[in-house]
Each structure stands twice: as C-alpha cells, then as structure tokens.
Design an enzyme around this catalytic site. Structure first.
Site, PDB file in Angstrom:
ATOM      1  N   ARG A   1      16.436  39.149  10.041  1.00  8.56           N
ATOM      2  CA  ARG A   1      17.126  38.762  11.276  1.00  8.56           C
ATOM      3  C   ARG A   1      17.870  37.440  11.133  1.00  8.56           C
ATOM      4  O   ARG A   1      18.633  37.064  12.021  1.00  8.56           O
ATOM      5  CB  ARG A   1      16.121  38.659  12.420  1.00  8.56           C
ATOM      6  CG  ARG A   1      15.510  39.986  12.779  1.00  8.56           C
ATOM      7  CD  ARG A   1      14.614  39.914  13.978  1.00  8.56           C
ATOM      8  NE  ARG A   1      14.082  38.582  14.210  1.00  8.56           N
ATOM      9  CZ  ARG A   1      13.052  38.295  14.959  1.00  8.56           C
ATOM     10  NH1 ARG A   1      12.399  39.258  15.552  1.00  8.56           N
ATOM     11  NH2 ARG A   1      12.644  37.059  15.118  1.00  8.56           N
ATOM     12  N   CYS A   2      17.669  36.744  10.029  1.00 12.39           N
ATOM     13  CA  CYS A   2      18.278  35.433   9.810  1.00 12.39           C
ATOM     14  C   CYS A   2      19.537  35.570   8.953  1.00 12.39           C
ATOM     15  O   CYS A   2      19.489  36.100   7.842  1.00 12.39           O
ATOM     16  CB  CYS A   2      17.267  34.513   9.121  1.00 12.39           C
ATOM     17  SG  CYS A   2      17.949  32.941   8.583  1.00 12.39           S
ATOM     18  N   SER A   3      20.655  35.070   9.443  1.00 11.74           N
ATOM     19  CA  SER A   3      21.914  35.189   8.696  1.00 11.74           C
ATOM     20  C   SER A   3      21.857  34.421   7.370  1.00 11.74           C
ATOM     21  O   SER A   3      22.394  34.882   6.370  1.00 11.74           O
ATOM     22  CB  SER A   3      23.085  34.702   9.540  1.00 11.74           C
ATOM     23  OG  SER A   3      22.956  33.324   9.838  1.00 11.74           O
TER      24      SER A   3
ATOM     25  N   ARG B   1      19.934  36.554   4.944  1.00  9.79           N
ATOM     26  CA  ARG B   1      20.762  37.682   4.472  1.00  9.79           C
ATOM     27  C   ARG B   1      21.812  37.202   3.474  1.00  9.79           C
ATOM     28  O   ARG B   1      22.082  37.862   2.475  1.00  9.79           O
ATOM     29  CB  ARG B   1      21.429  38.398   5.648  1.00  9.79           C
ATOM     30  CG  ARG B   1      20.455  39.172   6.521  1.00  9.79           C
ATOM     31  CD  ARG B   1      21.162  40.082   7.521  1.00  9.79           C
ATOM     32  NE  ARG B   1      22.144  39.398   8.349  1.00  9.79           N
ATOM     33  CZ  ARG B   1      21.894  38.821   9.515  1.00  9.79           C
ATOM     34  NH1 ARG B   1      20.674  38.816  10.018  1.00  9.79           N
ATOM     35  NH2 ARG B   1      22.855  38.242  10.200  1.00  9.79           N
TER      36      ARG B   1
END
Length: 113
Positions: free
Chosen positions: A9-11, A14
C-alpha cells in the site's frame, strides 16, 4: 539473496520493489505486515542497517504519537514494540547479505545493489 520488507500500500515501497525487479537479481518479498518480524529478526536487521531502534520507527504514525512518543523506552522496549506493531517500522527496508538500507530515498537501494 535480496529481501525487501514490503508494504504494497506504500508508494515508496512499491518504488523500491521496482528498483529491485529491474536489477535482475534474485530477491524475495516479505510482506512484513502479514508476516511480522520477530524481535531477533528486528535486532539483526538493525545491526545491518547500522541504526538504533528509534531510527527505524515511523514517528508520524498515530499509534506512535498516542501511545509511545513521550515515554522513556529502552532499545529492547522499542524492538518489542516494533515486533508487536509492524506498521511502525519504516519502509521499505532492503536487505542484501550483511547490509541493509531503508529505501528512503530510493537511491539508497541502488547503492546497496
């Protein structure tokens, strides 16, 4: 082998995973929110990171601010808190051999690889 401690969920996490994927090196993803690290694993990771426990904590998290921020906590206390509350651990953390980095900024991951 490279290990990324990842939160999908963390950019930033990713982005870090993308850097590792493009490196062509063998890696594994550990979704640490689903598979939390033990206190021993956190201690080992801190040595590789060359960091104190407080440096690995996400201090803007509501849980930290409400329950822990103003307390006098030892290094062992902080490690236990991270093991019990993996969402407080900075992300992404990338481990490769005897070294590790927090991938903020993501250029740190490049320097590790």
């Amino acid at each position: 082998m490279i290990t990324i401690y990842h939160n999908n969920r963390c950019s930033k996490s990713r982005e870090g995973l993308g850097i590792i994927e493009s490196s062509g090196k063998e890696y594994r993803v550990r979704e640490y929110l689903k598979e939390p690290l033990s206190e021993a694993e956190i201690s080992s990771l801190l040595k590789k990171l060359e960091m104190q426990p407080v440096e690995l904590i996400r201090k803007n998290e509501k849980l930290w601010k409400e329950q822990y921020r103003n307390k006098d906590l030892s290094a062992n206390d902080l490690i236990k808190i991270m093991a019990e509350n993996p969402g407080l651990i900075e992300r992404p953390v990338v481990e490769y051999g005897e070294k590790a980095v927090v991938g903020r900024p993501s250029s740190r991951i490049d320097s590790l690889l």
